[in-house]
Design a protein around this motif. Structure first.
Motif, short mmCIF file in Angstrom:
data_model
loop_
_atom_site.label_atom_id
_atom_site.label_comp_id
_atom_site.label_asym_id
_atom_site.label_seq_id
_atom_site.Cartn_x
_atom_site.Cartn_y
_atom_site.Cartn_z
N ARG A 294 -17.36 9.03 -6.08
CA ARG A 294 -17.77 9.75 -4.76
C ARG A 294 -16.40 10.15 -4.04
N ILE A 295 -15.25 9.64 -4.41
CA ILE A 295 -13.87 9.86 -4.02
C ILE A 295 -13.31 11.25 -4.56
N ASP A 296 -12.72 11.90 -3.68
CA ASP A 296 -11.95 13.22 -4.28
C ASP A 296 -10.48 13.20 -4.49
N TRP A 297 -10.44 12.77 -5.80
CA TRP A 297 -8.97 12.27 -6.07
C TRP A 297 -7.87 13.39 -6.03
N SER A 298 -8.36 14.79 -5.90
CA SER A 298 -7.43 15.82 -5.75
C SER A 298 -6.88 15.68 -4.28
N ARG A 299 -7.52 15.13 -3.34
CA ARG A 299 -6.88 14.99 -1.93
C ARG A 299 -6.03 13.99 -1.74
N LEU A 300 -5.73 13.02 -2.70
CA LEU A 300 -5.01 11.70 -2.29
C LEU A 300 -3.41 12.10 -2.61
N PRO A 301 -2.94 11.18 -1.77
CA PRO A 301 -1.30 11.25 -2.09
C PRO A 301 -1.02 10.66 -3.24
N THR A 302 0.37 11.12 -3.74
CA THR A 302 0.81 10.60 -5.02
C THR A 302 2.03 9.74 -4.92
N LEU A 303 2.31 8.97 -5.88
CA LEU A 303 3.52 8.20 -5.86
C LEU A 303 4.86 9.07 -5.71
N GLY A 304 4.83 10.46 -6.21
CA GLY A 304 5.91 11.36 -5.89
C GLY A 304 6.02 11.31 -4.30
N ASP A 305 5.06 11.57 -3.53
CA ASP A 305 5.01 11.48 -2.15
C ASP A 305 5.48 10.39 -1.42
N LEU A 306 5.07 9.25 -1.97
CA LEU A 306 5.85 7.97 -1.59
C LEU A 306 7.24 7.93 -1.83
N ALA A 307 7.64 8.08 -2.91
CA ALA A 307 8.81 8.11 -3.42
C ALA A 307 10.09 8.85 -2.48
N ALA A 308 9.40 10.14 -2.45
CA ALA A 308 10.22 11.17 -1.69
C ALA A 308 10.29 10.98 -0.17
N GLY A 309 9.38 10.18 0.27
CA GLY A 309 9.06 9.81 1.77
C GLY A 309 8.39 10.83 2.57
N ARG A 310 7.53 11.57 1.65
CA ARG A 310 6.74 12.62 2.17
C ARG A 310 5.34 12.13 2.82
N ILE A 311 4.99 10.74 2.72
CA ILE A 311 4.00 10.06 3.44
C ILE A 311 4.57 8.80 3.49
N GLN A 312 3.77 8.03 4.67
CA GLN A 312 4.04 6.72 4.96
C GLN A 312 3.17 5.68 3.90
N GLY A 313 3.84 4.88 3.69
CA GLY A 313 3.07 3.75 2.94
C GLY A 313 2.32 2.76 3.74
N ARG A 314 2.39 1.45 3.65
CA ARG A 314 1.72 0.60 4.29
C ARG A 314 2.44 0.58 5.44
N THR A 315 1.70 0.58 6.90
CA THR A 315 2.23 0.37 8.27
C THR A 315 2.02 -0.79 8.86
N SER A 316 1.24 -1.67 8.37
CA SER A 316 1.04 -3.11 9.11
C SER A 316 0.58 -3.82 8.02
N ASP A 317 0.87 -5.53 8.21
CA ASP A 317 0.54 -6.52 7.13
C ASP A 317 -1.25 -6.64 7.06
N GLU A 318 -1.97 -5.89 7.81
CA GLU A 318 -3.41 -6.32 7.91
C GLU A 318 -3.98 -5.11 6.83
N GLN A 319 -3.50 -4.26 6.50
CA GLN A 319 -3.88 -2.93 5.61
C GLN A 319 -4.21 -3.52 4.42
N ILE A 320 -5.20 -2.94 3.81
CA ILE A 320 -5.27 -3.16 2.42
C ILE A 320 -4.81 -1.61 1.79
N THR A 321 -3.96 -1.96 0.80
CA THR A 321 -3.34 -0.81 0.20
C THR A 321 -3.98 -0.79 -1.41
N CYS A 322 -3.66 0.56 -2.13
CA CYS A 322 -4.40 0.56 -3.45
C CYS A 322 -3.28 1.52 -4.16
#
Lengths: 364, 364
Positions: A294-322
């Protein structure tokens, strides 16, 4: 000279720390589009090996390439395997048959210098392959999991499970790991071995539910082509690290507040009609394609986005991350391969092959 | 054992007749979708070699793979080059710089058995590359040109031009060939050499128009990235054989009654942002892409369609026919490489490498 490196050579120089450092540099470059990675190219051909059996089999040539300016190299990784799709209970499992003399497989990494195009090294790909998969998921944990993670549940007790734990322990101070895999002896042996190696408590458990209960992280390391990881197992604050995209159910991805995939590069699968006619299009082509989502992979951020600081990762201790390691990249073999090459050269490992063997005096 | 074959080895066993036979079998399979060919994957990375110069340069890693059930093999062809885009007059010409020690290039073909995945051979790609290009255009001539062709005009006098003539003479009883290329000494030397080799009259001419006048066939073998072949040169009954897609003007393609391309497989070009930022997107990315065309390549029939009898070729002596070798395929190296391997084995050529070097005991 071209350096020929065996898995044993690679193992001597490639620690998880070295691997993580190389990959982190790489993913910053990937996020900045400075590193280059091609889609994987899969070729499936009929094999004489399948004569006299009804089990679908194929000769499978897989190639991926890429390069990294920071390391000054490009790499090509290839595997040439006889694969069989075997029914195990209700599941279909793809097996790479060790069809070569001495029950061997064939997987190679070719490393090229961007300074002059030279073939720097030919390496067995097994150890590199295992470490870069573990290291990539390790980076996902580093960027997304809570800093105070202490416990993890692990699915799978094979070779890949080992490097997943090595990476986990390199980026988080985990003290207890529960491991589940279908065969009791396997998970027991694995727990004993890894407890000793990593100096953490690895405890074999008897059910998937138990592995997922009361842990800060869930790590998968299976070859399942059927989702088994349930959304209801995920609790606030957890991180889910998937070694491949088929392991978690849609609900698990849906429940994640932050969902990051490895890359948008995809594989392209080319299948001989001989195979399709013998085993049916559903029977064959679909087998190496991702299950419908059901999920559209093509719209999801990537590890490259994370490593280059283009997106935020976890912003609170309550979030579920994957983090989902959805598919490999040739550029991983360039970055990690470059470190292996440097260190092997420094230590005088491997076998020197004459450069003359691989060059030519005519314009290719 | 893996057989290491040099260009000299390949040259000893690969005649144009052998090459044409292998390719004809292959294209029947391609038309039936039994053979498999992947798109070419191009990686362009920055190279330290470009320091201190304004000439755009890159490290260019190119890979293509494919396989053929009839020959029971798959192949991977790769080149690792330092390329420069040099201005020659008004034209930009891409040069592969022989940057390796001894002014060498690096191009390899890896051949794998579909019986067990084994690496059968590692070959220099130069001679194979030249022969399969010539052979492919030769098949285009065989299927499309008038049977009573006697004369041809050739554009280009380089190494590729030689194999184009070899293929032409293998499929048609041509007696006179006019050759044009910009440098007088080159075309004169070429004419003299090929007259002797092929026992046909090869005549150097001073203008493109003269090469195209009163001939049954036009054959191009240039590395021009700019169309030069004009539609008005094409007369009823002629066949135009293009070695690459950039050589003929739209009008020439438009004037062809039967227009067949090599394949619908395309290349995918991945360029590091480092290069784009230094030389501009136009300056870099576009350089390795096809020039814009009024024609829609994706709708044209292919050599596979012709070989498998899925389309008609020429139906009258008055038609103008055209074959465009628009891009190479890894499967060509599988089919021709298989013949080279068999023949080299039979003659005891090459160097045996221990199979142990390229296999592994761990699941890749």
């Amino acid at each position: 000279m071209t350096l020929l490196l065996s898995n044993e050579d690679v193992e001597k120089v490639l620690t998880m720390e070295v691997c993580l450092e190389a990959l982190e540099t790489l993913y910053r470059e990937v996020g900045e589009e400075r590193a280059v990675a091609t889609p994987r190219m899969d070729v499936h051909l009929p094999t004489p090996r399948s004569e006299g059996t009804e089990v679908p089999m194929a000769h499978y040539l897989k190639t991926m390439s890429g390069g990294t300016p920071s390391f000054g190299v490009a790499a090509l990784r290839l595997t040439s395997d006889i694969v069989a799709w075997k029914k195990v209970g209700d599941l279909i499992r793809r097996e790479k048959i060790p069809a070569l003399p001495g029950n061997r497989w064939l997987g190679l990494v070719l490393l090229f210098s961007s300074a002059n195009g030279e073939l720097l090294a030919i390496m067995n790909d097994g150890v590199l392959q295992r470490m870069r998969v573990g290291g990539t998921n390790g980076l996902g944990i580093k960027y997304l999991a809570r800093r105070d993670c202490r416990s993890a549940g692990l699915f799978g007790s094979g070779w890949q499970a080992g490097s997943q734990l090595m990476a986990l322990c390199a980026v988080r101070s985990v003290t207890t790991i529960k491991v589940y895999s279908p065969t009791r002896e396997h998970r027991q042996a694995f727990a004993q071995e890894m407890s000793g190696k990593l100096r953490v408590k690895v405890i074999p458990v008897d059910s998937p539910e138990e592995a997922a209960r009361n842990v800060d992280l869930i790590v998968t390391a299976t070859n399942s082509r059927q989702p088994f990881l349930k959304g209801l197992w995920l609790k606030p604050g957890m991180h889910l690290s998937c070694m491949q995209r088929d392991e978690a159910e849609d609900d698990a991805y849906g429940k994640s507040d932050v969902l990051v995939i490895h890359t948008h590069a995809m594989e392209h699968n080319f299948v001989s009609r001989d195979l399709v006619e013998r085993h049916g299009r559903d029977g064959f082509e679909v087998r190496d394609h991702p299950i419908p989502r059901r999920i559209d992979w093509s719209r999801l951020p990537t590890l490259g986005d994370l490593a280059a600081g283009r997106i935020q990762g976890r912003t609170s201790d309550e979030q579920i991350t994957c983090f989902v390691n959805n598919i490999g990249l040739g550029a991983q073999f360039a970055a990690v391969g470059a470190r292996v090459y440097e260190r092997a050269r420094a230590q005088g490992l491997g076998r020197e092959l004459p450069i003359d063997w691989f060059v030519e005096s005519v314009h290719p």
